[in-house]
Design a protein around this motif. Structure first.
Motif, PDB file in Angstrom:
ATOM      1  N   VAL A  92       0.808  -1.219   0.000  1.00  0.00           N
ATOM      2  CA  VAL A  92       0.000   0.000   0.000  1.00  0.00           C
ATOM      3  C   VAL A  92       0.843   1.271   0.000  1.00  0.00           C
ATOM      4  O   VAL A  92       0.309   2.373  -0.039  1.00  0.00           O
ATOM      5  CB  VAL A  92      -0.981   0.038   1.197  1.00  0.00           C
ATOM      6  CG1 VAL A  92      -2.013  -1.067   1.076  1.00  0.00           C
ATOM      7  CG2 VAL A  92      -0.245  -0.053   2.520  1.00  0.00           C
ATOM      8  N   GLN A  93       2.159   1.127   0.058  1.00  0.00           N
ATOM      9  CA  GLN A  93       3.046   2.291   0.121  1.00  0.00           C
ATOM     10  C   GLN A  93       4.199   2.142  -0.865  1.00  0.00           C
ATOM     11  O   GLN A  93       4.538   1.034  -1.284  1.00  0.00           O
ATOM     12  CB  GLN A  93       3.630   2.454   1.527  1.00  0.00           C
ATOM     13  CG  GLN A  93       2.609   2.735   2.598  1.00  0.00           C
ATOM     14  CD  GLN A  93       3.265   2.830   3.964  1.00  0.00           C
ATOM     15  OE1 GLN A  93       4.233   2.133   4.259  1.00  0.00           O
ATOM     16  NE2 GLN A  93       2.732   3.705   4.803  1.00  0.00           N
ATOM     17  N   THR A  94       4.806   3.292  -1.171  1.00  0.00           N
ATOM     18  CA  THR A  94       6.000   3.284  -2.006  1.00  0.00           C
ATOM     19  C   THR A  94       6.950   4.375  -1.539  1.00  0.00           C
ATOM     20  O   THR A  94       6.522   5.379  -0.961  1.00  0.00           O
ATOM     21  CB  THR A  94       5.656   3.475  -3.511  1.00  0.00           C
ATOM     22  OG1 THR A  94       6.844   3.329  -4.281  1.00  0.00           O
ATOM     23  CG2 THR A  94       5.039   4.827  -3.776  1.00  0.00           C
ATOM     24  N   ALA A  95       8.235   4.172  -1.764  1.00  0.00           N
ATOM     25  CA  ALA A  95       9.268   5.155  -1.471  1.00  0.00           C
ATOM     26  C   ALA A  95      10.108   5.319  -2.729  1.00  0.00           C
ATOM     27  O   ALA A  95      10.351   4.357  -3.457  1.00  0.00           O
ATOM     28  CB  ALA A  95      10.139   4.692  -0.306  1.00  0.00           C
ATOM     29  N   LEU A  96      10.535   6.555  -2.992  1.00  0.00           N
ATOM     30  CA  LEU A  96      11.250   6.857  -4.231  1.00  0.00           C
ATOM     31  C   LEU A  96      12.554   7.580  -3.962  1.00  0.00           C
ATOM     32  O   LEU A  96      12.642   8.413  -3.053  1.00  0.00           O
ATOM     33  CB  LEU A  96      10.379   7.736  -5.126  1.00  0.00           C
ATOM     34  CG  LEU A  96       9.109   7.070  -5.627  1.00  0.00           C
ATOM     35  CD1 LEU A  96       7.986   8.066  -5.738  1.00  0.00           C
ATOM     36  CD2 LEU A  96       9.381   6.418  -6.949  1.00  0.00           C
ATOM     37  N   ASP A  97      13.570   7.283  -4.782  1.00  0.00           N
ATOM     38  CA  ASP A  97      14.847   8.000  -4.786  1.00  0.00           C
ATOM     39  C   ASP A  97      15.037   8.538  -6.197  1.00  0.00           C
ATOM     40  O   ASP A  97      14.933   7.790  -7.166  1.00  0.00           O
ATOM     41  CB  ASP A  97      16.000   7.062  -4.435  1.00  0.00           C
ATOM     42  CG  ASP A  97      15.905   6.521  -3.016  1.00  0.00           C
ATOM     43  OD1 ASP A  97      15.577   7.310  -2.108  1.00  0.00           O
ATOM     44  OD2 ASP A  97      16.149   5.317  -2.818  1.00  0.00           O
ATOM     45  N   LEU A  98      15.322   9.848  -6.297  1.00  0.00           N
ATOM     46  CA  LEU A  98      15.513  10.482  -7.600  1.00  0.00           C
ATOM     47  C   LEU A  98      16.862  11.186  -7.647  1.00  0.00           C
ATOM     48  O   LEU A  98      17.250  11.852  -6.687  1.00  0.00           O
ATOM     49  CB  LEU A  98      14.415  11.519  -7.863  1.00  0.00           C
ATOM     50  CG  LEU A  98      13.034  10.997  -8.231  1.00  0.00           C
ATOM     51  CD1 LEU A  98      12.281  10.563  -7.007  1.00  0.00           C
ATOM     52  CD2 LEU A  98      12.253  12.058  -8.933  1.00  0.00           C
ATOM     53  N   ASP A  99      17.559  11.037  -8.762  1.00  0.00           N
ATOM     54  CA  ASP A  99      18.800  11.773  -9.045  1.00  0.00           C
ATOM     55  C   ASP A  99      18.474  12.782 -10.133  1.00  0.00           C
ATOM     56  O   ASP A  99      18.032  12.391 -11.218  1.00  0.00           O
ATOM     57  CB  ASP A  99      19.897  10.825  -9.547  1.00  0.00           C
ATOM     58  CG  ASP A  99      20.365   9.867  -8.467  1.00  0.00           C
ATOM     59  OD1 ASP A  99      20.643  10.321  -7.348  1.00  0.00           O
ATOM     60  OD2 ASP A  99      20.447   8.651  -8.752  1.00  0.00           O
ATOM     61  N   ILE A 100      18.690  14.081  -9.842  1.00  0.00           N
ATOM     62  CA  ILE A 100      18.345  15.105 -10.827  1.00  0.00           C
ATOM     63  C   ILE A 100      19.516  16.047 -11.087  1.00  0.00           C
ATOM     64  O   ILE A 100      20.435  16.158 -10.283  1.00  0.00           O
ATOM     65  CB  ILE A 100      17.105  15.934 -10.409  1.00  0.00           C
ATOM     66  CG1 ILE A 100      17.393  16.785  -9.166  1.00  0.00           C
ATOM     67  CG2 ILE A 100      15.906  15.028 -10.172  1.00  0.00           C
ATOM     68  CD1 ILE A 100      16.265  17.769  -8.822  1.00  0.00           C
ATOM     69  N   VAL A 101      19.444  16.702 -12.238  1.00  0.00           N
ATOM     70  CA  VAL A 101      20.357  17.785 -12.606  1.00  0.00           C
ATOM     71  C   VAL A 101      19.484  19.020 -12.756  1.00  0.00           C
ATOM     72  O   VAL A 101      18.467  18.983 -13.451  1.00  0.00           O
ATOM     73  CB  VAL A 101      21.080  17.486 -13.943  1.00  0.00           C
ATOM     74  CG1 VAL A 101      21.948  18.658 -14.363  1.00  0.00           C
ATOM     75  CG2 VAL A 101      21.899  16.209 -13.822  1.00  0.00           C
ATOM     76  N   VAL A 102      19.872  20.100 -12.073  1.00  0.00           N
ATOM     77  CA  VAL A 102      19.077  21.330 -12.144  1.00  0.00           C
ATOM     78  C   VAL A 102      19.761  22.341 -13.060  1.00  0.00           C
ATOM     79  O   VAL A 102      20.964  22.278 -13.299  1.00  0.00           O
ATOM     80  CB  VAL A 102      18.842  21.951 -10.750  1.00  0.00           C
ATOM     81  CG1 VAL A 102      18.053  21.015  -9.859  1.00  0.00           C
ATOM     82  CG2 VAL A 102      20.155  22.337 -10.088  1.00  0.00           C
ATOM     83  N   GLU A 103      18.967  23.269 -13.558  1.00  0.00           N
ATOM     84  CA  GLU A 103      19.500  24.334 -14.395  1.00  0.00           C
ATOM     85  C   GLU A 103      20.118  25.418 -13.512  1.00  0.00           C
ATOM     86  O   GLU A 103      19.620  25.687 -12.409  1.00  0.00           O
ATOM     87  CB  GLU A 103      18.380  24.926 -15.244  1.00  0.00           C
ATOM     88  CG  GLU A 103      17.806  23.918 -16.225  1.00  0.00           C
ATOM     89  CD  GLU A 103      16.562  24.410 -16.932  1.00  0.00           C
ATOM     90  OE1 GLU A 103      16.077  25.524 -16.628  1.00  0.00           O
ATOM     91  OE2 GLU A 103      16.059  23.663 -17.785  1.00  0.00           O
ATOM     92  N   TYR A 104      21.190  26.029 -13.999  1.00  0.00           N
ATOM     93  CA  TYR A 104      21.858  27.091 -13.250  1.00  0.00           C
ATOM     94  C   TYR A 104      20.894  28.263 -13.038  1.00  0.00           C
ATOM     95  O   TYR A 104      20.147  28.642 -13.939  1.00  0.00           O
ATOM     96  CB  TYR A 104      23.105  27.585 -13.995  1.00  0.00           C
ATOM     97  CG  TYR A 104      23.755  28.755 -13.308  1.00  0.00           C
ATOM     98  CD1 TYR A 104      24.564  28.546 -12.202  1.00  0.00           C
ATOM     99  CD2 TYR A 104      23.533  30.058 -13.746  1.00  0.00           C
ATOM    100  CE1 TYR A 104      25.149  29.609 -11.545  1.00  0.00           C
ATOM    101  CE2 TYR A 104      24.105  31.127 -13.098  1.00  0.00           C
ATOM    102  CZ  TYR A 104      24.911  30.908 -11.996  1.00  0.00           C
ATOM    103  OH  TYR A 104      25.479  31.965 -11.336  1.00  0.00           O
ATOM    104  N   GLY A 105      20.904  28.814 -11.838  1.00  0.00           N
ATOM    105  CA  GLY A 105      20.110  29.999 -11.541  1.00  0.00           C
ATOM    106  C   GLY A 105      18.808  29.718 -10.824  1.00  0.00           C
ATOM    107  O   GLY A 105      18.184  30.629 -10.297  1.00  0.00           O
TER     108      GLY A 105
END
Length: 156
Positions: A92-105
């Motif tokens: 009934v549950q989930t957990a998530l891990d995300l790797d992201i790259v953000v834009e400068y500024g």
């Protein structure tokens, strides 16, 4: 399979147990049977939802983005929607891990908050699972004058 055995399976999925009434043919037809949702389904939903947030340039670590760029250029290869997303799905549950790259500024805290909100809303709406946590790792910042990671390859 018992309820306990279902929970202990690797790559566990959400399972809705049928009640005794539905085994006899009575009750709500929508509650007869079991629905399972694979980890990969949740990963796709989360990956698409995260990419919708302004300020997210890319998903995944440097190595996965490099290999993904080459894989995307191969004929018949599909873009990896799940790149940078890992989900653990229970009943009934989930957990998530995300790797992201953000834009400068952009304000990283604001982007992370937006990603969390969008991912939680999309996953809960589409799967009915409760999202207990969304961990975000910002691995890079895309500078305006940097070349794209997904450079042209020599293979056509």
């Amino acid at each position: 399979m018992t309820d306990t055995e279902e929970r202990g399976r690797p790559g566990a999925v959400r399972a809705t147990e049928s009640g005794a009434q539905s085994r006899r043919g009575g009750g709500d037809p929508g509650s007869r049977g079991r629905t399972t949702i694979a980890d990969g389904v949740v990963e796709k939903i989360a990956g698409l939802a995260a990419r919708e947030v302004p300020g997210v340039h890319a998903m995944g670590t440097g190595i996965s983005r490099t290999f993904g760029a080459v894989r995307d250029k191969v004929p018949g290869g599909a873009k990896a929607v799940t790149r940078g997303v890992k989900a653990e799905v229970g009943e009934v549950q989930t957990a998530l891990d995300l790797d992201i790259v953000v834009e400068y500024g952009v304000a990283i805290a604001d982007v992370a908050r937006g990603v969390r909100e969008n991912v939680i809303a999309a996953v809960e709406r589409m799967t009915g699972l409760e999202v207990v946590e969304v961990n975000i790792a910002v691995g890079d910042v895309k500078l305006p004058d940097e070349e794209e990671d997904e450079q042209e390859t020599r293979i056509q």
